[in-house]
Design an enzyme around this catalytic site. Structure first.
Site, mmCIF file in Angstrom:
data_model
loop_
_atom_site.group_PDB
_atom_site.id
_atom_site.type_symbol
_atom_site.label_atom_id
_atom_site.label_comp_id
_atom_site.label_asym_id
_atom_site.label_seq_id
_atom_site.Cartn_x
_atom_site.Cartn_y
_atom_site.Cartn_z
ATOM 1 N N ASP A 12 -60.319 -69.006 -7.749
ATOM 2 C CA ASP A 12 -59.966 -67.728 -7.116
ATOM 3 C C ASP A 12 -58.795 -67.836 -6.158
ATOM 4 O O ASP A 12 -58.717 -67.099 -5.176
ATOM 5 C CB ASP A 12 -61.180 -67.138 -6.354
ATOM 6 C CG ASP A 12 -62.371 -66.956 -7.277
ATOM 7 O OD1 ASP A 12 -62.153 -66.607 -8.447
ATOM 8 O OD2 ASP A 12 -63.506 -67.170 -6.823
ATOM 9 N N LYS A 15 -54.451 -67.394 -9.132
ATOM 10 C CA LYS A 15 -53.703 -67.904 -10.296
ATOM 11 C C LYS A 15 -53.237 -66.753 -11.192
ATOM 12 O O LYS A 15 -52.133 -66.781 -11.721
ATOM 13 C CB LYS A 15 -54.584 -68.879 -11.108
ATOM 14 C CG LYS A 15 -55.050 -70.096 -10.308
ATOM 15 C CD LYS A 15 -55.973 -70.975 -11.117
ATOM 16 C CE LYS A 15 -57.326 -70.377 -11.413
ATOM 17 N NZ LYS A 15 -58.261 -70.318 -10.266
ATOM 18 N N GLY A 39 -62.168 -65.438 -13.667
ATOM 19 C CA GLY A 39 -61.892 -64.029 -13.423
ATOM 20 C C GLY A 39 -60.521 -63.951 -12.769
ATOM 21 O O GLY A 39 -60.388 -64.238 -11.598
ATOM 22 N N HIS A 40 -59.507 -63.619 -13.550
ATOM 23 C CA HIS A 40 -58.135 -63.604 -13.028
ATOM 24 C C HIS A 40 -57.649 -62.169 -12.891
ATOM 25 O O HIS A 40 -57.624 -61.416 -13.852
ATOM 26 C CB HIS A 40 -57.212 -64.413 -13.948
ATOM 27 C CG HIS A 40 -57.612 -65.868 -14.012
ATOM 28 N ND1 HIS A 40 -57.036 -66.773 -14.857
ATOM 29 C CD2 HIS A 40 -58.544 -66.556 -13.319
ATOM 30 C CE1 HIS A 40 -57.599 -67.952 -14.672
ATOM 31 N NE2 HIS A 40 -58.526 -67.850 -13.740
ATOM 32 N N GLN A 223 -60.559 -71.889 -12.914
ATOM 33 C CA GLN A 223 -61.282 -72.597 -11.855
ATOM 34 C C GLN A 223 -60.292 -73.344 -10.955
ATOM 35 O O GLN A 223 -59.149 -72.942 -10.883
ATOM 36 C CB GLN A 223 -62.338 -73.555 -12.440
ATOM 37 C CG GLN A 223 -63.541 -72.847 -13.038
ATOM 38 C CD GLN A 223 -63.310 -72.346 -14.461
ATOM 39 O OE1 GLN A 223 -62.868 -73.092 -15.320
ATOM 40 N NE2 GLN A 223 -63.606 -71.103 -14.704
HETATM 41 P P1 IMO Z 1 -61.387 -68.672 -11.610
HETATM 42 O O1 IMO Z 1 -60.644 -69.116 -12.849
HETATM 43 C C1 IMO Z 1 -64.454 -69.519 -8.661
HETATM 44 C C2 IMO Z 1 -68.005 -71.719 -10.005
HETATM 45 C C3 IMO Z 1 -69.336 -71.008 -10.015
HETATM 46 C C4 IMO Z 1 -70.272 -72.161 -9.748
HETATM 47 C C5 IMO Z 1 -69.610 -73.315 -10.495
HETATM 48 C C6 IMO Z 1 -70.198 -73.568 -11.874
HETATM 49 O O2 IMO Z 1 -61.503 -67.207 -11.446
HETATM 50 O O3 IMO Z 1 -60.810 -69.359 -10.405
HETATM 51 P P2 IMO Z 1 -70.045 -72.292 -14.193
HETATM 52 O O4 IMO Z 1 -70.419 -70.894 -14.564
HETATM 53 O O5 IMO Z 1 -68.597 -72.606 -14.428
HETATM 54 O O6 IMO Z 1 -70.956 -73.314 -14.788
HETATM 55 O O7 IMO Z 1 -70.290 -72.361 -12.607
HETATM 56 O O8 IMO Z 1 -68.254 -72.974 -10.633
HETATM 57 N N1 IMO Z 1 -66.916 -71.064 -10.761
HETATM 58 C C7 IMO Z 1 -65.883 -70.427 -10.202
HETATM 59 N N2 IMO Z 1 -65.611 -70.169 -8.916
HETATM 60 N N3 IMO Z 1 -63.581 -69.145 -9.605
HETATM 61 C C8 IMO Z 1 -63.812 -69.429 -10.908
HETATM 62 O O9 IMO Z 1 -62.900 -69.195 -11.853
HETATM 63 C C9 IMO Z 1 -65.019 -70.061 -11.256
HETATM 64 N N4 IMO Z 1 -65.580 -70.449 -12.427
HETATM 65 C C10 IMO Z 1 -66.729 -71.072 -12.103
HETATM 66 O O10 IMO Z 1 -69.409 -70.024 -9.022
HETATM 67 O O11 IMO Z 1 -70.247 -72.493 -8.387
HETATM 68 MG MG MG Z 2 -61.370 -65.743 -10.091
#
Ligand code: IMO
Ligand code: MG
Length: 423
Positions: A12, A15, A39-40, A223
């Site tokens: 988050d 990106k 979630g972008h 992530q």
């Molecule tokens: P973007 O791309 C923030 C976190 C989840 C959880 C951990 C594992 O938008 O930055 P998962 O469902 O992947 O097995 O969850 O990773 N998590 C994220 N946190 N931004 C994301 O994606 C995330 N994708 C997974 O909250 O702590």
């Molecule tokens: Mg996000």
């Protein structure tokens, strides 16, 4: 020029916005890991778009997008995203979107297992519940179903039968749950296969051919570094390699073809889900920054935890990702603060840690060592040139640059497309 954008914190970082801006100058944008847990967000005028599987550059009509083999695809979610865009007048044709035939498919039992496993864990991860972990686990255990299998009814049948035989026993015996009926799942996924088939190809060959033709590629990380399965705050991580290294395995493009890595970091820190977070704010400031920065997960809507900028983490991210440029996002969220802190080290049991510690005990009890700077207490969202920033904002940026040993080339000061300063 082939560029990678990764997150330097816990996801988050913004990106999506940076990709949206940078992709104006590149030809192809590629997702290479993760799935619909991402979630972008891209804001265009009054319209807000949130992408989970589609690359954030999909809004640029003339540009190509690729979902690489390292991504785990939930076909229902992907088709939903494509249809959602169509309703808003953006058509995603097979000419513009290519999906790797090697992507692993997130099946309904993965989503259910994600929740069930979480419910049995003492230390919950706080997953997004999108089936990501169980899908990557099946990939590693070699029983996964791939995109190419979805478009081959015989192979899909055999693989699904095999999987359901095992999964249904697990559901019954371990979790006391009902089973997945073969026929319904088979028919549903065959249908998805038919719909997605026009988009499917060997994207590794496609990308390398594009590189030979001197096209430029932007790799969109999902992530962040500290959610990486190898380098993150294990076990509170996601199940893929979200660092730069994931590009090569997740797209079939060699490291010799990658020119530059850019990291995205917020001017502070956030985390969704569970796990240690040394610089987390106490109540009060946490709510204030969450509100100001609209810090709610774009995939799950969960409130994000907020804290001070953690230089120990971002410096480590700069090292392992070979970062040459940094983007500092959401600087405007700090506008009203009297003072701003930067964590430069951790303290635990009388020892000082300047580098990110691998030992979970150390990291989960680490007390941040802070450096305090004066806030600028002026709105900055309207500013378009670095020179026009208030002196204390420039001081903050320069201090981060000094500590991180990386040039800060982009400063985002609002959610809109044009609210970004190029330095
Ligand atoms: P973007 O791309 C923030 C976190 C989840 C959880 C951990 C594992 O938008 O930055 P998962 O469902 O992947 O097995 O969850 O990773 N998590 C994220 N946190 N931004 C994301 O994606 C995330 N994708 C997974 O909250 O702590
Ligand atoms: Mg996000």
């Amino acid at each position: 020029m082939n560029i990678v954008v990764i997150g330097a914190q816990w996801g988050d970082e913004g990106k999506g916005k940076l990709i949206d801006v940078l992709s104006r100058d590149t030809d192809i944008t590629v997702r290479y890991q993760g799935g619909s847990n991402a979630g972008h967000t891209v804001v265009v005028g009054q319209a807000v778009y949130v992408f989970h599987l589609l690359p954030s550059a999909i809004l640029h009509q003339g540009k190509q997008c690729v979902i690489g083999n390292g991504v785990v695809v939930d076909p229902k979610a992907l088709l939903g995203e494509i249809q959602g865009l169509a309703k808003r007048g953006i058509s995603v044709t097979p000419q513009r979107l290519k999906i790797s035939d090697r992507c692993h498919i997130v099946m309904p039992y993965h989503r259910i297992l994600d929740g069930l496993r979480e419910s049995k864990r003492k230390n919950k991860i706080g997953t997004t519940g999108r089936g990501i972990g169980p899908c990557y686990a099946d990939k590693a255990t070699r029983c996964g179903i791939r995109m190419i299998d979805l478009i081959n009814p015989q192979v899909l049948k055999a693989k699904l039968e095999d999987n359901l035989r095992e999964k249904n026993e697990i559901f019954k015996k371990v979790y006391g749950r009902g089973h997945f009926p073969f026929k319904a799942v088979y028919q549903e996924y065959l249908k998805y296969g038919k719909k997605l088939q026009p988009y499917v190809c060997d994207t590794a060959l496609y990308l390398n051919q594009c590189i030979d033709k001197k096209k430029s590629i932007l790799f969109e990380g999902a992530q962040g570094t500290f959610l990486d399965i190898d380098f993150g705050t294990y076990p509170f991580v996601t199940s893929s390699n979200s660092i730069v290294g994931g590009v090569c395995t997740g797209s079939g493009v060699s490291p010799t073809k990658i020119d530059k890595a850019i990291a995205c970091a917020k001017a502070y820190t956030t985390r969704v889900g569970e796990g240690p977070f040394p610089t987390e704010f106490r109540a009060g400031l946490k709510e204030e920054i969450r509100k100001k920065g609209n810090e709610f997960g774009s995939t799950t809507g969960r409130p994000r935890r907020c804290g001070w900028f953690d230089n120990v983490l971002v410096r480590y991210a700069a090292i392992i990702n070979g970062i040459s440029e940094l983007a500092i996002m959401k600087l405007d969220v700090l506008d009203e603060l009297e003072e701003i802190k930067i964590c430069t080290a951790y303290r635990y049991k009388g020892r000082i840690y300047k580098d990110f510690p691998t030992d979970f005990e150390v990291f989960s009890h680490a007390k941040p060592v802070y450096e305090t700077m004066k806030g600028w207490k002026t709105p900055i969202s309207h500013i378009r040139h670095y020179a026009d920033l208030p002196p204390n904002a420039k001081k903050y940026i320069r201090r981060l640059e000094h500590l991180l040993k990386v040039r800060i080339k982009y400063i985002s000061n609002g959610v809109k497309r044009d609210q970004i300063i190029f330095r």
